[in-house]
Design a protein around this motif. Structure first.
Motif, short mmCIF file in Angstrom:
data_model
loop_
_atom_site.label_atom_id
_atom_site.label_comp_id
_atom_site.label_asym_id
_atom_site.label_seq_id
_atom_site.Cartn_x
_atom_site.Cartn_y
_atom_site.Cartn_z
N ALA A 141 0.84 -1.20 0.00
CA ALA A 141 0.00 0.00 0.00
C ALA A 141 0.88 1.25 0.00
O ALA A 141 2.05 1.20 0.38
CB ALA A 141 -0.91 0.00 1.23
N THR A 161 -5.36 6.15 0.82
CA THR A 161 -4.46 5.00 0.67
C THR A 161 -4.83 4.20 -0.56
O THR A 161 -6.01 3.92 -0.80
CB THR A 161 -4.53 4.10 1.92
OG1 THR A 161 -3.98 4.81 3.02
CG2 THR A 161 -3.75 2.81 1.71
N TYR A 185 -3.91 0.51 -2.49
CA TYR A 185 -3.25 -0.76 -2.20
C TYR A 185 -3.60 -1.79 -3.28
O TYR A 185 -4.60 -1.65 -3.99
CB TYR A 185 -3.64 -1.28 -0.82
CG TYR A 185 -5.03 -1.89 -0.73
CD1 TYR A 185 -5.21 -3.28 -0.73
CD2 TYR A 185 -6.17 -1.09 -0.64
CE1 TYR A 185 -6.48 -3.84 -0.64
CE2 TYR A 185 -7.44 -1.64 -0.55
CZ TYR A 185 -7.59 -3.02 -0.55
OH TYR A 185 -8.84 -3.57 -0.47
N VAL A 189 -2.25 -5.69 4.83
CA VAL A 189 -3.51 -5.50 4.11
C VAL A 189 -4.70 -5.89 4.99
O VAL A 189 -5.74 -5.21 5.00
CB VAL A 189 -3.51 -6.29 2.78
CG1 VAL A 189 -4.91 -6.31 2.16
CG2 VAL A 189 -2.51 -5.68 1.80
N SER A 202 -2.99 3.62 5.50
CA SER A 202 -1.68 3.06 5.83
C SER A 202 -0.87 4.07 6.64
O SER A 202 -0.10 3.69 7.54
CB SER A 202 -0.92 2.66 4.57
OG SER A 202 -0.68 3.78 3.74
#
Length: 525
Positions: free
Chosen positions: A207, A229, A231, A454, A464
Motif C-alpha cells: 500500500a 491510501t 493498495y 492489508v 496506511s
C-alpha cells in the motif's frame, strides 16, 4: 574439479572434518528511515546535530535526503548483537530528534510536494559537495519522490573455513580468492532466480499514500482505503516494482554475473557511456551543475540492483576498482522492505531465514545466467510484487509455468536440509524452527508481512499512514524506555563528537578546487 550437487555438499559438510566450517557467518545491516513530524508529514529540519556529522559518522548518516536517516551496524557474527546495535543507534538518534518520529514503512509518508524532500547536506568538503551533487542528479533524473523510499540492506560474508572446505571438496585448484569470488557470483545468480520468494515472504509495501503518485497515472489495479491510501489486494512489495526504487532507463544496461570481469566490465561501461536521456542536464563543468556528469550512471552506486557483490574499498577507490583489486568480500542484499512490525525495521526471524536462504543459494548448483533468463527472473519478481498473494499466481520456472505455491514448497524442502546442517554445526535448533514456521506462509499468504498489513488496513478501513504513525509513536516510546544493550551512551557521544572532528579534517585536507577534484576523480574511475 569435482562437481557436487547441493545434497552432496551438505553430506560432505556434515562430516566431522568440515562441520565447523559453517560457523562464523558475519553480517551487517543498514536500515533507512524517514524522519517525520508528529502529524505524519516529512520533516524538513536538518540532520540532527546531536546524532553526529552525516559525512563522517560511521553508524548514523543520511541517504538521499536530510530526512532519510541511515543506521549502519558494524560487522558481527551474532544476529542478536546486530539487532541490539541497530536498536541502540535508533534509540540514540531519536533522543536527539525532539518530537520527530521514525517512519516505520518503506513507502513514504504524506508528502505534499517533491520540494519538501530536502537533499542531504554533507558539508563544504569536496567529497561532501560531491555527495550532494550526486543526489541533485538523482533528483533531476528520477524525481525526489522515488528517493524518499526506505529499505533495509543486509550484508553477509561466509567464513574462510567454509571456503577452504568447499574448495577442498570440489578439488578446485584456483587461488582461494578467485574461488571465493566465483562462489559468491554463483550465490548471486541463484538469488536472482528465486528473489521472488523474498518479496513474497517479507514484502511490506502493498500500500502507499496517494500523494506518492503526485497526479501520475498508474496502470496497476489499485483499490482505495480511508482518505488516501491505495493498495493492491494481492501485492507484496511495491517498493521493488515499477513505482518504486527502480530505473527503467537502466534496462539497457546488460550487467551480468557469470564472471567477475563480466560484471565489472558491464558496470564500468555504464559509468563511461553518455546518456541520451540526461545530456541536457548541466553537469559539474557547468556554472550551476545539476548532476555529476551526463553518463548513464553518474557513479556506480546509481546502478539499482537487489543484490551487489562488494569489497571494502580503500580511500578514493570506486566499488569496481575494489572488486578488481581484491575480488568479492561479501554480498549486499538490497531487496528487503522495512518491516513495520519490528521497531528496528528487521527482526531475528528474517535474519535467520536469510542465513539459510543465502547458504542454500551458495551451495546449490548455479549455472550461468543469461540476459534473457535474467529478464525472466525480473518478470517473476514483478508478478509476485503485484499478485504474489493470489493463490492462482503462476511463475515461469525454466521452460514451464509453475505455481508459486509448488515452487515455494520445493525450495523449502531444500531449505530444511540446509537449516538442519546449520543447526548441527552450531548446536542450535533456531534455523529449523524458522524454516518450519515460514514454510506455512507459502500456502497461507495471510501470514506474510504484506498479508498482515492489508488485513489490518482493510478490516478497519484504515489509512496506511494512520497505521504507520501509530507504530512510529509506539516505537519511539519503546526506544525511550529501553536500556542500551550493545553500546554505552558515552561511546555514542564520543562517536558523535569524533565525527565533527573528522569532518573538519576532511575539509582541511582538500587541496584542489571542487571542479578539479571531480575531474581527477572521473579520470581515475
Amino acid at each position: 574439479m569435482k562437481q557436487l550437487n547441493l545434497q552432496g555438499k551438505l553430506k560432505a559438510l556434515a562430516t566431522p572434518a568440515h562441520l565447523s566450517a559453517l560457523r562464523g557467518i558475519k553480517r551487517g545491516i543498514e536500515r533507512e528511515a524517514l524522519r517525520i513530524k508528529p502529524s505524519g508529514e516529512i520533516a524538513k529540519t536538518p540532520h540532527p546535530q546531536g546524532a553526529g556529522h552525516a559525512l563522517t559518522h560511521g553508524a548514523i548518516t543520511t541517504d538521499f535526503s536530510e530526512s532519510l536517516l541511515e543506521f549502519i551496524t558494524p560487522v558481527s557474527e551474532s544476529p542478536q548483537e546486530t539487532l541490539a546495535q541497530l536498536s541502540d543507534l535508533q534509540k540514540y538518534t531519536l533522543s536527539h530528534m525532539g518530537d520527530e518520529l521514525l517512519w516505520p514503512m518503506s513507502m513514504p509518508c504524506f508528502i505534499q510536494h517533491e520540494d519538501d524532500i530536502v537533499l542531504a547536506q554533507f558539508g563544504d568538503s569536496n567529497i561532501g559537495r560531491m555527495k550532494t551533487l550526486y543526489r541533485e542528479g538523482l533528483k533531476n533524473r528520477y524525481g525526489s519522490m522515488m528517493q524518499a523510499i526506505a529499505g533495509v540492506h543486509f550484508n553477509i560474508s561466509f567464513p574462510d573455513t567454509l571456503w577452504k572446505s568447499l574448495q577442498l571438496l570440489e578439488q578446485d585448484t584456483r587461488p582461494l580468492q578467485d574461488f571465493i569470488s566465483a562462489q559468491y557470483l554463483g550465490l548471486i545468480r541463484n538469488f536472482k532466480r528465486e528473489l521472488w520468494l523474498i518479496s513474497y515472504l517479507f514484502g511490506a509495501s502493498p500500500a502507499l499514500c496517494s500523494s506518492f503518485l503526485q497526479g501520475k497515472n498508474s496502470q496497476l489495479p489499485f483499490k482505495k482505503l480511508g482518505k488516501g491510501t491505495l493498495y493492491l489486494e494481492y501485492g507484496t512489495a511495491l517498493r521493488l516494482g515499477d513505482l518504486g526504487y527502480t530505473n527503467s532507463a537502466q534496462s539497457s544496461l546488460k550487467v551480468t554475473y557469470n564472471s567477475l570481469d563480466e560484471y565489472i566490465t558491464g558496470l564500468q561501461n555504464a559509468i563511461r557511456c553518455r546518456s541520451d536521456l540526461y545530456h541536457h542536464i548541466p553537469d559539474y563543468q557547468h556554472e550551476t551543475p545539476k548532476q555529476l556528469n551526463k553518463n548513464i550512471l553518474q557513479i556506480e552506486n546509481e546502478f539499482y540492483s537487489p543484490i551487489r557483490p562488494k569489497r571494502n574499498g580503500r580511500s578514493g577507490e570506486t566499488p569496481t576498482q575494489a572488486l578488481s583489486r581484491g575480488g568479492i568480500e561479501y554480498v549486499e542484499i538490497r531487496a528487503l522492505d522495512v518491516n513495520p512490525f519490528s521497531e528496528t525495521g528487521i527482526d531475528l526471524e528474517q535474519i535467520l531465514f536469510l542465513d539459510v536462504f543465502l547458504s542454500y543459494c551458495l551451495l546449490k548448483d548455479s549455472p550461468e545466467l543469461s540476459w534473457e533468463e535474467q529478464k525472466t527472473c525480473d518478470a517473476n519478481l514483478q508478478q509476485v510484487i503485484n499478485e504474489g498473494r493470489n493463490p492462482q499466481v503462476m511463475l515461469q520456472r525454466g521452460a514451464e509455468a509453475c505455481s508459486l505455491q509448488q515452487w515455494g514448497q520445493d525450495i523449502f524442502a531444500q531449505l530444511e536440509n540446509v537449516a538442519a546442517l546449520m543447526d548441527e554445526a552450531q548446536g542450535t535448533q533456531c534455523y529449523a524452527e524458522v524454516i518450519e514456521k515460514l514454510k506455512a506462509w507459502v500456502t497461507q499468504p495471510e501470514l506474510t508481512i504484506s498479508g498482515r498489513i492489508v488485513a489490518q488496513l482493510t478490516s478497519e478501513d484504515r489509512d496506511s499512514g494512520e497505521l504507520a504513525l501509530s507504530l512510529a509513536a509506539r516505537y519511539k516510546q519503546q526506544h525511550a524506555s529501553a536500556q542500551y544493550q550493545a553500546y554505552e551512551v558515552e561511546t555514542l557521544d564520543t562517536m558523535r563528537a569524533q565525527s565533527f572532528t573528522d569532518e573538519q579534517g576532511v575539509v582541511a585536507a582538500d587541496s584542489a578546487p571542487f571542479n578539479e577534484f571531480l575531474r581527477d576523480y572521473f579520470s581515475r574511475a
